[in-house]
Design an enzyme around this catalytic site. Structure first.
Site, PDB file in Angstrom:
ATOM      1  N   LYS A 188       0.878  -1.174   0.000  1.00  0.00           N
ATOM      2  CA  LYS A 188       0.000   0.000   0.000  1.00  0.00           C
ATOM      3  C   LYS A 188       0.916   1.224   0.000  1.00  0.00           C
ATOM      4  O   LYS A 188       1.196   1.825   1.042  1.00  0.00           O
ATOM      5  CB  LYS A 188      -0.933  -0.028   1.214  1.00  0.00           C
ATOM      6  CG  LYS A 188      -2.130   0.887   1.051  1.00  0.00           C
ATOM      7  CD  LYS A 188      -3.197   0.563   2.080  1.00  0.00           C
ATOM      8  CE  LYS A 188      -4.261   1.626   2.132  1.00  0.00           C
ATOM      9  NZ  LYS A 188      -5.036   1.785   0.904  1.00  0.00           N
TER      10      LYS A 188
HETATM   11  N1  PY5 Z   1      -7.651  -1.476  -3.170  1.00  0.00           N
HETATM   12  C1  PY5 Z   1      -7.041  -0.273  -3.084  1.00  0.00           C
HETATM   13  C2  PY5 Z   1      -6.263   0.220  -4.235  1.00  0.00           C
HETATM   14  C3  PY5 Z   1      -7.142   0.467  -1.896  1.00  0.00           C
HETATM   15  O1  PY5 Z   1      -6.537   1.640  -1.801  1.00  0.00           O
HETATM   16  C4  PY5 Z   1      -7.905  -0.036  -0.816  1.00  0.00           C
HETATM   17  C5  PY5 Z   1      -8.052   0.748   0.446  1.00  0.00           C
HETATM   18  C6  PY5 Z   1      -8.530  -1.278  -0.959  1.00  0.00           C
HETATM   19  C7  PY5 Z   1      -8.368  -1.973  -2.153  1.00  0.00           C
HETATM   20  C8  PY5 Z   1      -9.304  -1.910   0.151  1.00  0.00           C
HETATM   21  O2  PY5 Z   1      -8.450  -2.321   1.185  1.00  0.00           O
HETATM   22  P1  PY5 Z   1      -8.931  -2.411   2.688  1.00  0.00           P
HETATM   23  O3  PY5 Z   1     -10.174  -3.192   2.675  1.00  0.00           O
HETATM   24  O4  PY5 Z   1      -7.821  -3.118   3.373  1.00  0.00           O
HETATM   25  O5  PY5 Z   1      -9.129  -1.023   3.162  1.00  0.00           O
HETATM   26  N2  PY5 Z   1      -8.043   2.141   0.279  1.00  0.00           N
HETATM   27  C9  PY5 Z   1      -7.821   3.064   1.358  1.00  0.00           C
HETATM   28  C10 PY5 Z   1      -8.879   2.943   2.450  1.00  0.00           C
HETATM   29  O6  PY5 Z   1      -8.589   3.335   3.548  1.00  0.00           O
HETATM   30  C11 PY5 Z   1      -7.744   4.475   0.835  1.00  0.00           C
HETATM   31  C12 PY5 Z   1      -8.966   5.015   0.246  1.00  0.00           C
HETATM   32  C13 PY5 Z   1      -8.944   6.479  -0.004  1.00  0.00           C
HETATM   33  O7  PY5 Z   1      -9.981   2.466   2.193  1.00  0.00           O
END
Ligand code: PY5
Length: 304
Positions: free
Chosen positions: A157
């Site tokens: 990430k």
């Molecule tokens: N894919 C990407 C590219 C992401 O950035 C995120 C999370 C996910 C999938 C989902 O992962 P998780 O379920 O572990 O959150 N994105 C971040 C979030 O906090 C940033 C968003 C602005 O949801």
């Protein structure tokens, strides 16, 4: 965004407005940072962080991939997250830990650049809107491909990945949609700019496999477990664009996005153009779980 009082920076609590970095920080110029997005919910046992350990673990994996030495332990960062929530008197919030190469030299080589770590928390409602959670959102397949795993490590990430995400998001919004969906460089459905994706097609629930080059989402893995518990079979596989167009249901998962139904893709209406029945079942159990209303999943909650 809604300001809070304090931000944790390199072990100290500083005032929100004073949480600044030098303009010549390495991470700002070259995207050499990693981060997490975490949520805390107001549960029956008080404010509790959802899957805190898993998020901190992923931060360490991201650091490992980038060969970045975090100057704190997992336990120290877990405690720091809780501290930020407590000192700001928050009950429900979004938490953003970030680690990056700071001010030192400005060549591409990391040389005399410290690894700086910060953690902020603030109230953040439904990422894709309250209305979106209930009615579903309209998406556009991006003309930008999801970063390829031969060019960037996709399971980290990393802040750099979000230049690709921002381009896709911008394009979708400018075209009048709510969110983008990125395909990988082989043309298979990957994910949203900040969300994983699931579809229901021919009665089966499916989601792109990790090898598609997606971020292995913690909400994604939670929803997979929840689905199994509900005896809904789930397949992790390559998903073609046309499987998305012909899906009866689709939804995004993510810490920020939670479980958001998708009602349209590239102007093709999915199912009845509303939150589908399987989506609703999973979404409803997901919100019960994060809000501590389901004993079975209590181990996913970390009391503040
Ligand atoms: N894919 C990407 C590219 C992401 O950035 C995120 C999370 C996910 C999938 C989902 O992962 P998780 O379920 O572990 O959150 N994105 C971040 C979030 O906090 C940033 C968003 C602005 O949801």
């Amino acid at each position: 965004m809604q300001k809070t009082e304090k931000i944790w920076m390199n072990g100290k609590l500083v005032n929100w407005d004073d949480a600044k970095i030098h303009v010549l920080s390495h991470g700002l110029h070259y995207g050499t940072g990693i981060f997490e997005g975490i949520r805390c919910y107001n549960t029956q046992i008080g404010p509790a962080v959802f899957r805190l350990k898993d998020h901190i673990k992923r931060l360490f994996y991201s650091a490992k991939i980038y060969n970045m030495k975090l100057p704190y332990s997992e336990a120290e960062l877990m405690e720091a997250v809780k501290k930020v929530i407590r000192v700001n008197g928050l009950k429900e919030c979004y938490i953003r830990p970030v680690a990056y190469y700071g001010y030192g030299e400005l060549g591409v080589e990391i040389k005399n650049n410290p690894v700086d770590v910060a953690i902020a928390a603030w109230p953040w409602g439904a990422y894709l809107g309250e209305e979106g959670l209930k009615r579903g959102i309209r998406c556009k397949i991006s003309s930008w491909a999801r970063i390829d795993l031969r060019s960037m490590p996709t399971i980290a990430k990393a802040t750099a990945n979000y230049a690709n995400a921002t381009l896709a998001k911008m394009e979708a919004i400018n075209a009048g949609y709510d969110e983008a969906i990125l395909l990988n460089t082989h043309g298979y459905v990957a994910e949203g700019p900040g969300e994983n994706i699931f579809i229901v097609n021919g009665g089966s629930l499916m989601t792109p496999s990790i090898t598609t080059g997606i971020l292995p989402g913690i909400t994604r893995s939670s929803v997979i477990e929840i689905a199994k518990d509900l005896s809904i079979s789930i397949m992790e596989k390559e998903i073609a664009r046309e499987e998305l167009y012909t899906a009866q249901e689709a939804f995004f998962t993510g810490t920020a996005a939670e479980v958001t139904p998708i009602r349209e893709v590239d102007d093709r209406v999915l199912g009845k153009g509303e939150r589908g029945p399987i989506t609703e079942k999973l979404q409803s159990l997901f919100f019960d779980v994060v809000k501590g209303k389901n004993k079975k999943y209590e181990t996913w909650l970390d009391c503040v």
